[in-house]
Each structure stands twice: as C-alpha cells, then as structure tokens.
Design a protein around this motif. Structure first.
Motif, short mmCIF file in Angstrom:
data_model
loop_
_atom_site.label_atom_id
_atom_site.label_comp_id
_atom_site.label_asym_id
_atom_site.label_seq_id
_atom_site.Cartn_x
_atom_site.Cartn_y
_atom_site.Cartn_z
N VAL A 96 0.87 -1.18 0.00
CA VAL A 96 0.00 0.00 0.00
C VAL A 96 0.90 1.23 0.00
N PHE A 97 0.55 2.22 -0.82
CA PHE A 97 1.42 3.37 -1.06
C PHE A 97 0.60 4.66 -0.97
N ASP A 98 1.08 5.61 -0.18
CA ASP A 98 0.36 6.87 0.05
C ASP A 98 1.21 8.01 -0.49
N GLY A 99 0.83 8.52 -1.67
CA GLY A 99 1.58 9.61 -2.29
C GLY A 99 1.26 10.95 -1.67
N HIS A 100 2.18 11.89 -1.81
CA HIS A 100 1.98 13.24 -1.32
C HIS A 100 2.79 14.21 -2.19
N GLY A 101 2.38 15.45 -2.20
CA GLY A 101 3.03 16.45 -3.04
C GLY A 101 2.31 16.59 -4.38
N PRO A 102 2.74 17.53 -5.20
CA PRO A 102 2.03 17.79 -6.47
C PRO A 102 1.92 16.58 -7.38
N GLY A 204 6.45 12.57 -3.13
CA GLY A 204 6.94 11.25 -2.74
C GLY A 204 5.81 10.33 -2.35
N THR A 205 6.16 9.22 -1.72
CA THR A 205 5.16 8.26 -1.28
C THR A 205 5.69 7.41 -0.13
N THR A 206 4.77 6.94 0.69
CA THR A 206 5.09 5.93 1.68
C THR A 206 5.02 4.56 1.01
N ALA A 207 5.41 3.53 1.74
CA ALA A 207 5.27 2.16 1.22
C ALA A 207 5.30 1.20 2.39
N VAL A 208 4.19 0.50 2.61
CA VAL A 208 4.20 -0.61 3.55
C VAL A 208 3.97 -1.86 2.73
N THR A 209 4.95 -2.77 2.75
CA THR A 209 4.95 -3.92 1.86
C THR A 209 5.24 -5.19 2.66
N LEU A 210 4.80 -6.32 2.13
CA LEU A 210 5.10 -7.59 2.77
C LEU A 210 5.22 -8.69 1.73
N ILE A 211 5.97 -9.70 2.11
CA ILE A 211 6.01 -10.95 1.36
C ILE A 211 5.65 -12.06 2.34
N LYS A 212 4.66 -12.85 1.97
CA LYS A 212 4.29 -14.02 2.76
C LYS A 212 4.62 -15.26 1.94
N GLN A 213 5.49 -16.09 2.49
CA GLN A 213 5.82 -17.35 1.85
C GLN A 213 5.52 -18.47 2.84
N GLY A 223 7.69 5.15 5.95
CA GLY A 223 6.64 6.15 6.11
C GLY A 223 5.64 5.80 7.20
N ASP A 224 4.42 6.35 7.09
CA ASP A 224 3.44 6.22 8.16
C ASP A 224 2.19 5.44 7.76
N SER A 225 2.23 4.70 6.65
CA SER A 225 1.18 3.71 6.44
C SER A 225 1.46 2.56 7.41
N ARG A 226 0.51 1.63 7.55
CA ARG A 226 0.65 0.68 8.67
C ARG A 226 0.13 -0.70 8.29
N ALA A 290 9.21 10.60 8.50
CA ALA A 290 10.67 10.64 8.56
C ALA A 290 11.32 9.81 7.47
N ARG A 291 10.54 8.99 6.76
CA ARG A 291 11.07 8.17 5.68
C ARG A 291 10.05 8.17 4.55
N ALA A 292 10.56 8.21 3.32
CA ALA A 292 9.67 8.22 2.15
C ALA A 292 10.49 8.02 0.89
N PHE A 293 9.85 7.48 -0.14
CA PHE A 293 10.42 7.52 -1.47
C PHE A 293 10.25 8.94 -2.01
N GLY A 294 11.23 9.41 -2.80
CA GLY A 294 11.12 10.74 -3.38
C GLY A 294 11.47 11.82 -2.37
N ASP A 295 10.81 12.98 -2.48
CA ASP A 295 11.04 14.13 -1.59
C ASP A 295 12.53 14.47 -1.51
N PHE A 296 13.14 14.63 -2.69
CA PHE A 296 14.59 14.81 -2.71
C PHE A 296 15.05 16.16 -2.19
N CYS A 297 14.12 17.08 -1.98
CA CYS A 297 14.49 18.34 -1.34
C CYS A 297 14.94 18.11 0.10
N LEU A 298 14.56 16.97 0.69
CA LEU A 298 14.90 16.68 2.09
C LEU A 298 15.90 15.54 2.26
#
Length: 485
Positions: A96-102, A204-213, A223-226, A290-298
């Motif tokens: 699940v990914f939550d984008g932000h910014g323009p 940018g975007t958050t990312a909460v990911t999983l692999i179930k094997q 990021g702050d998705s959960r 405090a963590r995200a993909f993108g947002d390279f200004c920070l």
C-alpha cells in the motif's frame, strides 16, 4: 493527518537526469532457470496481464482491495496484491502506497508497479546455487542492471545493522529477503531521482509492503502507512497486533538522525500533534514522516528511504493482515480495524467495508476537515490460505485486465515546494489528474461478484456499533460513491 505542508518557496531544479544507466548490453538476455524465465516473461509482458496481480478495487480468494478518493483532490493512494509472486505458488506480495506532493499520485503508482519487479530481481540474485540468475538485467521499465545491483548492495547507507543474536533467531529466508528489500528500495529511490517524467523533488510516497511465503512473513515499511495483524488469543478473543511502526519525525531515533543532518523537526501551532520535517533555513516543505520515497528536497537533511524490516512466523491463530494508508489509521484504532474486518460476512467486501467505516468516522470525528484518501489491502491467513490457492490465480486469468497507466509529469515550470494535495486544506486536484484517475479505474473491469452495492454492504450496523457511531443514513453524496468509484 497531513503529509506535506509548505510556505511559499522555490528551490532549484535538480540536475538533469542521466539515462546512461538505462542502456542495456546487447548480450543482456541469457538463458535462465525456471523462476528467472518467468521473470523474463514479466519483463516483456504488460503488468496488467500478469496472472494473480490485482491493483485496483477487487478481490481474490485470499485478498480484498479497495481505495477511495478523499476530499483533497486526486486520489494519491495506490495498492497491489500479487499472488504466485516470483512464480512461487506459496508466495504473495502486498503493498500500500500513500503519495503526497504535487505529483504524489504518479510517484505512488510508479513505486507500486516497479518496486515488486526490483524486489523479485534482487531476491533471485540472492538465491544460493543459481549463479546464472546473476546475469539478470532489467529494461527501462524495471530500470536496473546487475552493475546497479552490485553497487546498491555495497552501499552501507542502505543497510540496517543487525547484531549476531538477531541474525541467529531469524530464519535464512528473512536474511535473504532483508537484503533484497534494502537493495530494491535503494534502487527504487535512485530511479525516482532520475526519472524524466515525474518530478519527485517535493513529491513522494510511503510504502508498507510484505512478502508471505508459507508461514513466513517479512514486512518492509517506509513512512506512516501501517500493517496490523488480526489474531486470536488463547481464549479465542480477537486482538490486533501492530506489525509496523509509524515512522514519524518525532520518534527519538528519527528526530536525532534528521537533526544531525541539519534538518528541523517541529509542529505548527494550529496542529501541535503533527510533527513535521523542515529545511534548515526555510519553513518548507513540512513533511509529516521521517522516511519516504522521493522528496529529494529533504534527502540531504535526514529523510531516508531505508525500510524498517521485521519478521513473523505465522500460526494457526493468525487470521488476517490489514495494510492501509493513514486515512484509515487517523480515525480508527487497530482494534476497531480488525473488528470491522472480522464483522464483515464476505471476504470480498472487507476492504470496502473498512474504507466506508473510516469515511463515516472522518465525518463524525472531524466534521470540518476534508476526508483523506483511503486505501486498504486485507490479506486472509486461515490455514487454507497459508498455501496460496491456485484457484485464485486461475480466476485472475479469467478477469479482464487494465492497461497500465503511464503518467507523464510536467517538465515546465517547477511548482517549488508548493502545498501538497494531502495537506490540511489543499486545493482540489486539476481536471487532468482527475481524468487520469478515472481512466485507470475505467480500464480495470472489476469482477461483478466482488462489487458491493451500497444498500447490501454487509456488517454496516455491526460496524457502527463497534465504532459507537450514530445510526448512518446515506445522503446523496454517499449514494453516489459507488457510481463515482
């Protein structure tokens, strides 16, 4: 509740991206093993045609997905469930990914589509005894080659230190996949930085990911998705177990790293509960994570894209996992979320029931605020679904797919660190963005059996009781939700 805030400011455009790393060698294609050959198929086949991959509203025998646009403009949330991941019938990938910014909606969809491919490639490279797989290189869509893999693997900045005791208590699959997650996230962020059609300077975007094997669960979070697990106690009561930490700037370790990099962390007076990240000498962009993909200004001031990794051995008492963006968690507790999912009589409707409950909670708890975008993935873990059902994969083959949406950003005038679409009282999205979202939704024909009429939504009365909300009477806006989505 907001992701990005900015006062009026402008920052220089980063240097023009180099595309040299995208060039493939003429001898890139090699004869690969069984799993690698399937990866070659993925490279050359449109994503929407891959069996078992769901990325819009729908369901399978083991998962339920639903997203709904809020009142802040374009829906910037994205999600994906990929059964039979890496051609392993007992393996599933969820995100699940939550984008932000323009351009947050573009970033979220790009990560949704590219990150699993990168994760698969690095996982194959790390599999012992399959040396031939080291020849894998990904085309421009996957945008990495083996030289990049080696470079990223050697980059110590992308690693989380693990002591000897932690290494011993976790199985080999966690160590292998942890390396794969760390490297894939690093390469994904690098690709975004040089992307020619998506401006990620202040998006940018958050990312909460999983692999179930099988019974092994590996979670990677930025990021702050959960992610929350619904499991049974010995007395058969349902409890919620939070699998991830919301990586907010006010967490001691995160704040310390940001301050060491000269970034600033503070909350605005009118929202003292929301800590944000700011540039050293400018009151922007005000990122609420405090963590995200993108947002390279920070990225030079403490923001990172390194995932926090965790492992869990699933048991027969574990029933389901919920991945969701903060539009859900801002108004519902972990326990309320698992109770809502458990109270829904049909699995196919679980994600939608949760989103609709969150929308009602937003209106009840924050009547003057704009409802946030919501995206939910419910992954069910009963004994039958610990081994991914081949029937669900076969069913996905029968469902019509959608064309992969290609987003083209604007390379003209920079918007600077303008206010994000996920920030407090942001302006409505423009017609172009709305049309892109509507087009992507129209092109994916949802299985009619998984569609849920508003009047037939299961468990509504029980959900209202669980949340202690007043009796819900759908208004004209609510009745139009199904048509809109």
């Amino acid at each position: 509740m907001g992701s990005c805030f900015s006062a009026e400011s402008r920052s220089p455009h980063p240097t023009s991206p180099s595309t040299s790393f995208r060039k493939r060698k003429s001898n890139a294609k090699k004869r690969l093993g069984s799993r690698a050959s399937s990866f070659e198929y993925w490279r050359n086949e449109p994503l929407h045609r891959i069996p078992g991959r769901i990325f819009l509203n729908g369901s399978s025998q083991v998962a339920s997905l639903f997203t709904q646009q809020g009142k802040k403009g374009t829906n910037q949330d994205a999600m994906v469930v990929w059964e039979n991941f890496c051609s392993r019938q007992d393996t599933i990938f969820c995100g699940v990914f939550d984008g932000h910014g323009p351009y947050g909606h573009m970033v979220a969809k790009r990560v949704r589509d590219s990150l699993p491919l990168k994760l698969n490639a690095h996982w194959e490279v790390n599999v012992p005894g399959e040396e031939v797989l080291k020849e894998i290189s990904v085309n421009a869509a996957g945008s990495m080659n083996i030289e990049e893999t080696a470079s990223a693997s050697a980059d110590e900045d992308s690693r989380i230190s693990v002591d000897a005791e932690e290494t011993e208590k976790h199985p080999e699959i966690f160590q292998t996949l942890k390396e794969s997650f760390l490297t894939a996230f690093k390469v994904m962020d690098r690709e975004l930085k040089t992307h020619q059609s998506i401006d990620c300077f202040c998006s940018g975007t958050t990312a909460v990911t999983l692999i179930k094997q099988g019974y092994d669960l590996i979670v990677g979070n930025v990021g702050d998705s959960r992610a929350v697990l619904g499991t049974r106690e010995n007395d058969d009561s349902l409890v919620a177990v939070q699998l991830t930490v919301d990586l907010k700037p006010n967490l001691p370790a995160e704040e310390e790293r940001i301050r060491k990099c000269k970034g600033r962390v503070f909350a605005l007076q009118d929202e003292p509960e929301v800590a944000r990240v700011w540039l050293p000498n400018n009151d922007s962009p005000g990122l609420a994570m405090a963590r995200a993909f993108g947002d390279f200004c920070l990225k030079d001031f403490g923001l990172i894209s390194v995932p926090e990794m965790s492992y869990r051995r699933l048991t027969e008492k574990d029933e389901f996992i919920v991945l969701a963006t903060d539009g859900i968690w801002d108004v519902l507790s972990n326990k309320e979320v698992v109770d809502i999912v458990a109270a829904t009589s049909r699995r196919a409707s679980a994600a939608r029931a949760l989103v609709e409950s969150a929308v009602r909670a937003w209106r009840y708890k924050y009547p003057t605020s704009k409802v946030d975008d919501c995206a939910v993935v419910c992954l069910f873990l009963d004994p039958a679904s610990h081994k991914v059902c081949s029937a669900s994969i076969a069913k996905s083959k029968e469902q019509p797919g959608s064309a992969v949406q290609v987003h083209n950003g604007h390379n003209g005038d920079r918007t600077g660190l303008a206010r994000s679409g996920t920030c407090r009282e942001s302006d409505e999205g423009d017609d172009t963005n709305k049309n892109e979202e509507e087009k992507e939704t129209r092109e994916e024909e949802i299985d009619p059996e998984s569609e849920i009429e508003w009047s037939a939504l299961e468990g509504v009365s029980r959900v209202n009781t669980l949340l202690n909300l007043p009796r819900f009477e759908p208004d004209k806006e609510d009745k139009g939700m199904r048509k809109q989505n």
